[in-house]
Write an enzyme that holds these catalytic residues in place. Structure first.
Site, PDB file in Angstrom:
ATOM      1  N   ASP A  16       8.402  -2.270   8.021  1.00  0.00           N
ATOM      2  CA  ASP A  16       6.989  -2.580   8.179  1.00  0.00           C
ATOM      3  C   ASP A  16       6.770  -4.051   7.797  1.00  0.00           C
ATOM      4  O   ASP A  16       7.619  -4.676   7.145  1.00  0.00           O
ATOM      5  CB  ASP A  16       6.171  -1.658   7.268  1.00  0.00           C
ATOM      6  CG  ASP A  16       4.690  -2.001   7.256  1.00  0.00           C
ATOM      7  OD1 ASP A  16       4.088  -2.058   8.347  1.00  0.00           O
ATOM      8  OD2 ASP A  16       4.153  -2.228   6.158  1.00  0.00           O
TER       9      ASP A  16
ATOM     10  N   ASP B 162       2.976  -5.959   7.106  1.00  0.00           N
ATOM     11  CA  ASP B 162       1.896  -6.217   6.148  1.00  0.00           C
ATOM     12  C   ASP B 162       2.039  -5.359   4.897  1.00  0.00           C
ATOM     13  O   ASP B 162       2.099  -4.127   4.978  1.00  0.00           O
ATOM     14  CB  ASP B 162       0.534  -5.949   6.792  1.00  0.00           C
ATOM     15  CG  ASP B 162       0.201  -6.965   7.872  1.00  0.00           C
ATOM     16  OD1 ASP B 162       0.948  -7.950   8.012  1.00  0.00           O
ATOM     17  OD2 ASP B 162      -0.803  -6.779   8.583  1.00  0.00           O
TER      18      ASP B 162
ATOM     19  N   ASP C 167       5.046   0.782   3.279  1.00  0.00           N
ATOM     20  CA  ASP C 167       4.145   0.957   2.133  1.00  0.00           C
ATOM     21  C   ASP C 167       2.936   1.833   2.415  1.00  0.00           C
ATOM     22  O   ASP C 167       2.222   2.203   1.490  1.00  0.00           O
ATOM     23  CB  ASP C 167       3.635  -0.416   1.666  1.00  0.00           C
ATOM     24  CG  ASP C 167       2.621  -1.003   2.640  1.00  0.00           C
ATOM     25  OD1 ASP C 167       2.988  -1.239   3.814  1.00  0.00           O
ATOM     26  OD2 ASP C 167       1.464  -1.206   2.251  1.00  0.00           O
TER      27      ASP C 167
END
Length: 266
Positions: free
Chosen positions: A12, A14, A198
């Site tokens: 991922d 961001d 996250d």
């Protein structure tokens, strides 16, 4: 150095490889360099558009690698995949939703460049690229949780889905990061996969990989316990963003190298 076990890393962006506030990935450069030395592919997987990801790939030295774009609604860099863009049809479907619900969802296509710059912290040129979408519509939900449940039910009835990311609620005609992983895995044929993320929209990707890492993000509630976490297949970092990413990848490579050394000497 040769990638002995044909590892592929899915990441991922961001809040994971990119710092939540600054979008910097500098703290992860040591691990990225080490992966590059071993010719280990890093497959970026994000809600970002293809053009946004291509720019980041160039900056990170990942040009030519496959990438998962728009939360799994599209894949780039894999020969033979030519998925037709669906953004215009998606916007039309959203605008058919009753105004009482539709007005609580403000998508990137509803915002001016100045608004999107303020919401994301991106400079205007990057905000324009974030609006150049092909498959999905991220946005901000301003209604209640009850209204959100109704909104998601209406989306489902219309053949659409909604995924919660680190910052936004993203609407599409379906497809997750885990779904898109299949196309990349089929193309690269790895022996081992590592995924880092996250946010809730990373969950399926983390659970699908052979090993997963939940990167700490103090800007959002932590993910609940995932399948495989109790068994140690999924771990969590203490540090947030690219600092945690770097530490996790370095530790994984150390463990992998040690295991390979034992196999060679055994």
């Amino acid at each position: 150095m040769q990638n002995l076990r044909k590892l592929v890393v899915f990441s991922d962006l961001d809040g994971t490889l990119l710092d939540h506030d600054t979008y910097s990935w500098d703290a992860a450069k040591p691990a990225l360099d080490r992966l590059a030395e071993r010719d280990i592919p890093v497959v970026l997987a994000s809600s970002k558009t293809a053009r946004e990801i291509e720019i980041l790939q160039e900056q990170m030295g990942l040009s030519g690698r496959p990438a998962i774009v728009e939360n799994g609604a599209g894949v780039i860099g894999v020969p033979g995949i030519d998925k037709a863009e669906t953004y215009a049809a998606l916007r039309e479907a959203l605008d058919r939703i009753a105004p009482a619900l539709r007005h609580s969802f403000r998508g990137f296509g509803d915002m001016t460049v100045a608004e999107l710059t303020k919401v994301t912290g991106l400079p205007p040129d990057m905000a324009r690229l974030a609006q150049a979408r092909g498959y999905s519509e991220p946005g901000i939900w301003s209604g209640s949780d009850t209204e959100l449940d109704r909104f998601i039910a209406v989306l489902s009835a219309g053949g659409m889905t909604a995924q919660h990311g680190g910052r936004f609620l993203t609407v599409s005609f379906g497809g997750t990061k885990a779904d898109a992983m299949d196309a990349v895995i089929n193309a690269l044929c790895p022996d081992l996969t590592l995924a880092l993320g996250d946010a809730p929209n990373d969950r399926t990707m983390l659970e699908k990989a052979d090993m997963g890492v939940i990167v700490a993000n103090p800007h959002r509630p932590p993910l609940p316990s995932l399948v495989g976490e109790k068994a140690g297949r999924i771990t969590r970092t203490q540090d947030a963003g690219p600092v945690g990413w770097n530490a996790a990848v370095m530790a994984f490579l150390d463990t992998l190298g040690s295991a390979e050394g034992h196999r060679r000497n055994g």
